[in-house]
Enzyme design. Structure first.
Site, PDB file in Angstrom:
ATOM      1  N   SER A   1     -14.864  44.245  14.502  1.00 37.84           N
ATOM      2  CA  SER A   1     -15.474  44.182  15.877  1.00 37.84           C
ATOM      3  C   SER A   1     -16.365  43.112  16.162  1.00 37.84           C
ATOM      4  O   SER A   1     -16.520  42.184  15.381  1.00 37.84           O
ATOM      5  CB  SER A   1     -16.939  44.817  15.964  1.00 37.84           C
ATOM      6  OG  SER A   1     -16.939  46.843  15.550  1.00 37.84           O
TER       7      SER A   1
HETATM    8  N1  SAH Z   1     -17.909  48.276  11.691  1.00 42.71           N
HETATM    9  C1  SAH Z   1     -16.411  47.686  11.286  1.00 42.71           C
HETATM   10  C2  SAH Z   1     -15.594  48.017  12.968  1.00 42.71           C
HETATM   11  C3  SAH Z   1     -14.935  49.181  11.758  1.00 42.71           C
HETATM   12  S1  SAH Z   1     -13.397  49.447  12.963  1.00 42.71           S
HETATM   13  C4  SAH Z   1     -16.339  46.634  11.924  1.00 42.71           C
HETATM   14  O1  SAH Z   1     -17.067  45.677  12.081  1.00 42.71           O
HETATM   15  O2  SAH Z   1     -15.574  45.592  10.622  1.00 42.71           O
HETATM   16  C5  SAH Z   1     -13.853  50.948  12.835  1.00 42.71           C
HETATM   17  C6  SAH Z   1     -14.422  51.815  11.722  1.00 42.71           C
HETATM   18  O3  SAH Z   1     -14.233  53.424  11.687  1.00 42.71           O
HETATM   19  C7  SAH Z   1     -12.037  51.693  11.636  1.00 42.71           C
HETATM   20  O4  SAH Z   1     -12.872  51.250   9.393  1.00 42.71           O
HETATM   21  C8  SAH Z   1     -12.321  53.363  10.422  1.00 42.71           C
HETATM   22  O5  SAH Z   1     -11.638  53.474   9.792  1.00 42.71           O
HETATM   23  C9  SAH Z   1     -13.152  54.258  10.603  1.00 42.71           C
HETATM   24  N2  SAH Z   1     -13.246  55.552  10.773  1.00 42.71           N
HETATM   25  C10 SAH Z   1     -12.981  55.917  12.398  1.00 42.71           C
HETATM   26  N3  SAH Z   1     -12.900  57.677  11.664  1.00 42.71           N
HETATM   27  C11 SAH Z   1     -14.233  57.482  11.163  1.00 42.71           C
HETATM   28  C12 SAH Z   1     -14.441  59.056  11.067  1.00 42.71           C
HETATM   29  N4  SAH Z   1     -14.483  60.045  11.077  1.00 42.71           N
HETATM   30  N5  SAH Z   1     -15.412  58.390  10.297  1.00 42.71           N
HETATM   31  C13 SAH Z   1     -16.106  57.726   9.298  1.00 42.71           C
HETATM   32  N6  SAH Z   1     -15.097  56.599  10.154  1.00 42.71           N
HETATM   33  C14 SAH Z   1     -13.844  56.085  10.566  1.00 42.71           C
END
Ligand code: SAH
Length: 222
Positions: free
Chosen positions: A73
């Site tokens: 993000s």
């Molecule tokens: N906070 C992270 C954001 C990553 S993007 C950062 O800044 O790096 C969102 C993440 O949520 C991805 O890694 C994706 O695989 C995960 N995600 C999507 N659906 C999910 C779910 N149902 N449970 C857990 N993680 C999930």
């Protein structure tokens, strides 16, 4: 050890100046005021959470690609969401969407303990490796669908979701303690960041903050 000239801090960490500028311009320069959040973001080495080819962009005012078509993000969003969680060293937090682990690191500095859930095993393993290498010891990792959270602990002082479900997941409110905050992007294409607060009597109020663009929350339960 020999003598050296110049700034010791920037010699040890070539990204320090970029990181300080990131906080000053993008985060404090907007509307994030919680000093503990700003201070944490001045410290956490964001460049360690992206692949080498994006390292020089790690402090830019934007999200960046990580593995599995996901994103780390935008720094401002991390600061803004974290502040809304009302962090404290005596609280425990649940994070859904570990991704790169950067947000996890920021939470680990501010909370007593972080429980983090990631859907993709590869991402979870990589984030765990990075966070352990950096010395974080108060993080519990879980691989799976974040909406099906293991039942222990039963509830959390704060919950942050960093992928967007189409609809607000009411089931997560059961895992929020009285006095707690849940921060989550909601929507399919047009998403809004929402904050749910549970008062001491267990009454929940939900506010919409601003438009955001997160990857979709995957679901095994639909
Ligand atoms: N906070 C992270 C954001 C990553 S993007 C950062 O800044 O790096 C969102 C993440 O949520 C991805 O890694 C994706 O695989 C995960 N995600 C999507 N659906 C999910 C779910 N149902 N449970 C857990 N993680 C999930």
């Amino acid at each position: 050890m020999g003598w050296f000239s110049g700034n010791k801090d920037t010699e040890q960490d070539p990204y320090l100046q970029k990181r300080l500028d990131m906080v000053r311009i993008q985060i404090a320069g907007r509307d994030v005021t919680d000093e503990s959040v700003l201070d944490t973001m001045r410290r956490v080495p964001r460049h360690e959470f992206v692949s080498p080819r994006y390292r020089n962009s790690a402090y830019d005012d934007s999200p960046l690609p990580i593995e599995n078509d996901q994103t780390i993000s935008q720094p401002y969003i991390v600061g803004s969401m974290t502040e809304r969680l009302k962090p404290s060293k005596s609280k425990i937090v649940l994070e859904i969407g570990t991704g790169s682990g950067y947000q996890t690191a920021v939470l680990a500095e501010l909370f007593e303990k972080v429980y983090t859930v990631e859907y993709f095993k590869d991402l979870a393993i990589q984030a765990k490796r990075t966070l352990e290498r950096l010395g974080y010891a108060n993080i519990v990792f879980h691989i799976g669908d974040g909406l099906i959270v293991p039942s222990d602990p039963p509830d959390f002082d704060a919950i942050i979701v960093t992928a967007a479900p189409e609809l607000f997941p009411d089931s997560l409110l059961r895992r929020l303690r009285p006095g707690g905050q849940l921060v989550i992007p909601v929507g399919s294409y047009a998403q809004t960041l929402q904050v749910a607060s549970k008062d001491e009597e267990g009454q929940v109020s939900i506010r919409s903050l601003y438009g955001v663009r997160f990857v979709s929350l995957r679901s095994d339960s639909q």
